[in-house]
Design a protein around this motif. Structure first.
Motif, PDB file in Angstrom:
ATOM      1  N   PRO A 110      53.536 -74.874  81.769  1.00  0.00           N
ATOM      2  CA  PRO A 110      52.800 -76.452  81.266  1.00  0.00           C
ATOM      3  C   PRO A 110      51.289 -75.958  80.500  1.00  0.00           C
ATOM      4  O   PRO A 110      51.062 -76.652  79.938  1.00  0.00           O
ATOM      5  CB  PRO A 110      52.848 -77.138  81.992  1.00  0.00           C
ATOM      6  CG  PRO A 110      53.905 -76.862  83.252  1.00  0.00           C
ATOM      7  CD  PRO A 110      53.532 -75.732  82.883  1.00  0.00           C
ATOM      8  N   ALA A 111      50.733 -75.014  80.663  1.00  0.00           N
ATOM      9  CA  ALA A 111      50.045 -74.437  80.626  1.00  0.00           C
ATOM     10  C   ALA A 111      49.542 -74.751  78.948  1.00  0.00           C
ATOM     11  O   ALA A 111      47.806 -75.275  78.582  1.00  0.00           O
ATOM     12  CB  ALA A 111      49.363 -72.941  80.760  1.00  0.00           C
ATOM     13  N   GLY A 112      50.098 -74.220  77.597  1.00  0.00           N
ATOM     14  CA  GLY A 112      49.962 -74.564  76.180  1.00  0.00           C
ATOM     15  C   GLY A 112      49.699 -76.382  76.254  1.00  0.00           C
ATOM     16  O   GLY A 112      48.372 -76.753  75.292  1.00  0.00           O
TER      17      GLY A 112
ATOM     18  N   VAL B 166      40.187 -76.157  86.843  1.00  0.00           N
ATOM     19  CA  VAL B 166      40.326 -76.462  88.648  1.00  0.00           C
ATOM     20  C   VAL B 166      41.431 -75.998  89.193  1.00  0.00           C
ATOM     21  O   VAL B 166      42.643 -75.721  88.862  1.00  0.00           O
ATOM     22  CB  VAL B 166      39.981 -77.376  89.056  1.00  0.00           C
ATOM     23  CG1 VAL B 166      37.945 -78.317  88.932  1.00  0.00           C
ATOM     24  CG2 VAL B 166      40.061 -78.821  88.849  1.00  0.00           C
ATOM     25  N   GLY B 167      41.239 -74.743  90.012  1.00  0.00           N
ATOM     26  CA  GLY B 167      42.175 -74.335  90.695  1.00  0.00           C
ATOM     27  C   GLY B 167      43.216 -73.873  89.850  1.00  0.00           C
ATOM     28  O   GLY B 167      44.377 -73.459  89.868  1.00  0.00           O
ATOM     29  N   THR B 168      42.342 -72.358  89.024  1.00  0.00           N
ATOM     30  CA  THR B 168      42.941 -71.885  88.840  1.00  0.00           C
ATOM     31  C   THR B 168      43.832 -70.488  89.184  1.00  0.00           C
ATOM     32  O   THR B 168      44.856 -69.918  87.696  1.00  0.00           O
ATOM     33  CB  THR B 168      41.570 -70.890  87.953  1.00  0.00           C
ATOM     34  OG1 THR B 168      41.755 -70.368  86.873  1.00  0.00           O
ATOM     35  CG2 THR B 168      40.548 -70.157  88.662  1.00  0.00           C
TER      36      THR B 168
ATOM     37  N   ALA C 211      43.787 -79.576  85.245  1.00  0.00           N
ATOM     38  CA  ALA C 211      44.152 -78.870  86.648  1.00  0.00           C
ATOM     39  C   ALA C 211      45.820 -78.723  86.995  1.00  0.00           C
ATOM     40  O   ALA C 211      46.703 -79.577  86.873  1.00  0.00           O
ATOM     41  CB  ALA C 211      43.669 -80.272  88.401  1.00  0.00           C
ATOM     42  N   ASN C 212      46.184 -77.834  86.726  1.00  0.00           N
ATOM     43  CA  ASN C 212      47.424 -77.252  86.697  1.00  0.00           C
ATOM     44  C   ASN C 212      48.266 -77.119  88.192  1.00  0.00           C
ATOM     45  O   ASN C 212      48.104 -76.033  89.201  1.00  0.00           O
ATOM     46  CB  ASN C 212      47.592 -75.968  86.210  1.00  0.00           C
ATOM     47  CG  ASN C 212      49.289 -75.469  85.385  1.00  0.00           C
ATOM     48  OD1 ASN C 212      49.463 -76.401  84.858  1.00  0.00           O
ATOM     49  ND2 ASN C 212      49.386 -74.650  85.117  1.00  0.00           N
ATOM     50  N   PHE C 213      48.817 -78.248  88.638  1.00  0.00           N
ATOM     51  CA  PHE C 213      49.490 -77.907  89.711  1.00  0.00           C
ATOM     52  C   PHE C 213      48.396 -77.759  90.417  1.00  0.00           C
ATOM     53  O   PHE C 213      49.061 -77.433  92.333  1.00  0.00           O
ATOM     54  CB  PHE C 213      50.205 -77.185  89.948  1.00  0.00           C
ATOM     55  CG  PHE C 213      51.996 -77.488  88.513  1.00  0.00           C
ATOM     56  CD1 PHE C 213      52.406 -78.550  88.697  1.00  0.00           C
ATOM     57  CD2 PHE C 213      52.000 -76.356  87.769  1.00  0.00           C
ATOM     58  CE1 PHE C 213      53.399 -78.145  87.758  1.00  0.00           C
ATOM     59  CE2 PHE C 213      53.060 -76.746  86.840  1.00  0.00           C
ATOM     60  CZ  PHE C 213      53.823 -77.424  86.922  1.00  0.00           C
ATOM     61  N   VAL C 214      47.671 -79.007  90.787  1.00  0.00           N
ATOM     62  CA  VAL C 214      46.378 -78.972  91.819  1.00  0.00           C
ATOM     63  C   VAL C 214      46.313 -80.065  92.797  1.00  0.00           C
ATOM     64  O   VAL C 214      46.139 -80.096  93.491  1.00  0.00           O
ATOM     65  CB  VAL C 214      44.703 -78.375  91.473  1.00  0.00           C
ATOM     66  CG1 VAL C 214      43.662 -78.531  92.140  1.00  0.00           C
ATOM     67  CG2 VAL C 214      45.254 -77.266  90.444  1.00  0.00           C
ATOM     68  N   ILE C 215      46.528 -81.324  91.348  1.00  0.00           N
ATOM     69  CA  ILE C 215      46.647 -82.413  92.417  1.00  0.00           C
ATOM     70  C   ILE C 215      47.168 -82.277  93.698  1.00  0.00           C
ATOM     71  O   ILE C 215      46.573 -83.895  94.835  1.00  0.00           O
ATOM     72  CB  ILE C 215      46.361 -84.121  91.780  1.00  0.00           C
ATOM     73  CG1 ILE C 215      45.503 -83.748  90.313  1.00  0.00           C
ATOM     74  CG2 ILE C 215      46.260 -84.975  92.052  1.00  0.00           C
ATOM     75  CD1 ILE C 215      44.001 -83.914  90.426  1.00  0.00           C
TER      76      ILE C 215
END
Length: 271
Positions: free
Chosen positions: A32-34, A51-53, A111-115
């Motif tokens: 999902p990054a793009g 965040v949470g790279t 925040a990619n899969f961080v929450i």
């Protein structure tokens, strides 16, 4: 520093596992990054906080858009890989929900899969709003519930291998948890003060080598990995046997797996 028992568990779970993550599940999380950057309005010149790279996938993609990227993670082994993958980014150590940045410093935060990996999701979103200027954007992804087929596969394997589920794993307290649905994630963003909230379900087929899909949990990645590493050798053998049986339906002609999966992508404006 604001932490919970869940946060402490997450820190321990990911300690030293960056390479194992990169070689197994990083490609799944990269998909999902793009779309995430699009939802945050990231373009040339955008001052972005990632965040949470992790290994730096989102940060590297944002740098390719000529954004001015700051990327943080709580795990030192992740930071080492992120600096290699995103050399143009300012990569530094920080632990959510306490960020070492001044108010209104960024144009956007992602925040990619961080929450799903923090003990207080609402506090994290409030902190992201603090460091993003009014009118800026915040965008997040999480895994949905019920889990998509790719993630359900592991539960089916454990059930078939007669693996018990421990009750001692730290979980979010009821007052901090939220429904992992489109409505639930949208409501979380709304109640933390974000505006113009939108949430979509992204679906795709994750193609991966069977050993890569096995090696994530086998190396302790995620909740599945925590459960896997608590088993004795005979139970692990049973899990492997059931794994080979259950992945047959997803094997393609080349031997790789084609796993249907999904994520929730939510974005909003800072007021």
């Amino acid at each position: 520093m604001t932490t919970t028992a869940f946060d402490d568990h997450e820190r321990l779970q990911w300690a030293g596992r960056a390479t194992a993550y990169q070689d197994s599940l990083a490609a799944l999380c990269a998909h999902p990054a793009g779309l995430l950057l699009d939802a945050a309005g990231v373009k040339a010149g955008t001052r972005l906080l990632d965040v949470g790279t992790g290994t730096g996938t989102v940060a590297a993609l944002a740098c390719s858009r000529a954004a001015q990227v700051t990327a943080i993670d709580a795990e030192p082994s992740m930071l080492m890989l992120a600096r290699r993958q995103a050399p143009a980014a300012d990569v530094c150590h920080a632990i959510l929900p306490d960020l070492p940045f001044s108010d209104d410093f960024f144009d956007a935060a992602v925040a990619n899969f961080v929450i799903n990996h923090v003990g207080d999701p609402a506090a994290t979103l409030v902190e992201l709003q603090r460091v993003v200027r009014p009118g800026g954007r915040v965008a997040v992804t999480i895994w949905p519930y019920p889990p998509p087929p790719a993630q359900q596969l592991w539960a089916q394997i454990f059930d078939a291998a007669d693996v018990g589920r421990p009750i001692a794993l730290p979980r979010l307290t009821r007052d901090k948890d939220f429904s992992r649905t489109r409505d639930g994630l949208s409501e979380l963003l709304h109640r933390t003060g974000l505006d113009n909230v939108g949430c979509d379900t992204i679906t795709w087929i994750h193609r991966t080598d069977p050993e890569a899909w096995w090696n994530g949990p086998a190396n302790g990645i995620g909740a599945t990995g925590t459960l896997m590493q608590r088993q004795d050798s005979s139970t692990t053998e049973r899990i492997r046997d059931q794994y080979e049986q259950h992945i047959t339906a997803y094997r393609g002609p080349d031997g790789d797996l084609a796993l249907p999966t999904a994520a929730l992508l939510a974005s909003a404006s800072v007021t």
